[in-house]
Design a protein around this motif. Structure first.
Motif, short mmCIF file in Angstrom:
data_model
loop_
_atom_site.label_atom_id
_atom_site.label_comp_id
_atom_site.label_asym_id
_atom_site.label_seq_id
_atom_site.Cartn_x
_atom_site.Cartn_y
_atom_site.Cartn_z
N ASP A 1 65.90 34.79 19.19
CA ASP A 1 67.01 33.38 19.04
C ASP A 1 66.72 32.87 17.37
O ASP A 1 66.52 31.91 17.30
CB ASP A 1 66.43 32.68 20.05
N HIS B 1 69.25 33.00 15.60
CA HIS B 1 70.31 32.18 15.31
C HIS B 1 70.71 31.68 13.86
O HIS B 1 71.05 30.45 13.56
CB HIS B 1 70.13 30.79 16.14
N ASP C 1 70.20 37.04 20.24
CA ASP C 1 70.94 35.81 19.65
C ASP C 1 70.41 35.89 18.08
O ASP C 1 69.67 34.76 17.53
CB ASP C 1 70.24 34.77 20.26
N HIS D 1 74.91 35.07 22.50
CA HIS D 1 75.46 34.58 21.51
C HIS D 1 76.08 35.99 20.52
O HIS D 1 77.04 35.97 20.23
CB HIS D 1 74.67 33.79 20.46
N HIS E 1 67.37 39.59 27.26
CA HIS E 1 67.60 38.51 26.60
C HIS E 1 67.27 37.45 27.61
O HIS E 1 66.74 36.41 27.47
CB HIS E 1 68.99 38.27 25.92
N HIS F 1 66.23 33.42 25.05
CA HIS F 1 67.10 32.93 25.61
C HIS F 1 66.77 31.39 25.79
O HIS F 1 67.69 30.55 25.68
CB HIS F 1 67.46 33.49 26.91
N HIS G 1 64.62 29.66 24.34
CA HIS G 1 64.02 29.01 23.12
C HIS G 1 62.62 28.44 23.27
O HIS G 1 62.19 27.49 22.47
CB HIS G 1 64.94 28.05 22.52
FE LIG Z 1 69.69 31.63 21.81
#
Ligand SMILES: [Fe+2]
Length: 239
Positions: free
Chosen positions: A8, A10, A31, A58, A117, A151, A153
């Protein structure tokens, strides 16, 4: 063998670049993109450094060109940033996301790993926190020493019978109230959940320079500085 486990990210390059670890193998649990201002350097870093990577919801949405609907919370922030991902990513980076597998299995030093994930039942979308009962059900038919997930976080590790479930938390968008970047190290039989400071002001300055609604910029400020997203209406309350 020292294993760096990230998830994640991001599109938050200052957070990813702040990780200063010696490692032999890097695992990435998905992600890489959405939300943050720097998807291309994050995907490039993964292309160069990740030995075993998987697809997050994502990555899937960005690579497949899926538009987002929704006007609240993180879904709203995904909706307003997704077009920026399509502008920022080159064809090679998008192809990398498109080719990421949903799950991966491999063995390191005799230990069997499974990467997903979400969960083994629903690799892209299911959220399960540190909940031993639910994880026991999800692991019923899984033969692995380590199941590494992202996933939510929120970082944790948990032992269910002979399987360790590890969530390293989110490098680029923690949601547990601690804004520092999160990741994990597996070193032999030892698991370390790590938190590190990074220049949050750099990420926010980049967000501020982007073509985004003021509402989104305020929400990002809350998310990056507090490690959680307060409801927008609270942000508008006079102090
Ligand atoms: Fe995420």
């Amino acid at each position: 063998m020292r294993i760096l486990v990230v998830s994640d990210i991001h599109a938050n390059w200052p957070a990813l670049a702040a990780i200063n670890e010696r490692y032999d193998i890097c695992l990435c649990l998905g992600d890489l993109v959405d939300y943050g201002p720097d998807p291309a350097p994050c995907v490039r870093w993964a292309m160069a450094n990740v030995k075993y990577g998987i697809r997050g919801n994502h990555d899937h949405g960005v690579a497949q060109g899926v538009p987002v609907v929704g006007d609240a919370g993180y879904r709203y922030l995904t909706r307003v940033t997704r077009p920026l991902m399509w502008e920022a990513l080159g064809p090679e980076e998008r192809r990398y996301l498109l080719r990421l597998p949903l799950t991966r299995r491999f063995t390191i030093d005799g230990k069997k790993f499974l990467l997903v994930h979400g969960t083994p039942r629903d690799p892209l979308d299911e959220y399960v926190m540190k909940d031993p009962e639910t994880w026991a059900k999800r692991l019923q038919d899984v033969d692995a020493d380590y199941v590494c997930v992202g996933h939510t976080h929120v970082q944790f590790h948990l032992k269910i019978n002979n399987t360790i479930v590890l969530n390293p938390g989110s490098v680029g968008q923690p949601r547990d109230g601690d804004p520092r970047a999160a990741y994990a190290i597996i070193d032999g039989d030892r698991i370390e959940l790590k938190r590190i400071d990074y220049p949050i002001a750099d990420t926010l300055a980049h967000i501020d320079s982007l073509r985004l609604p003021d509402r989104a910029k305020e929400m990002f400020r809350a998310s990056y500085t507090q490690g959680r997203l307060r409801p927008h209406d609270k942000l508008e309350q006079p102090a």
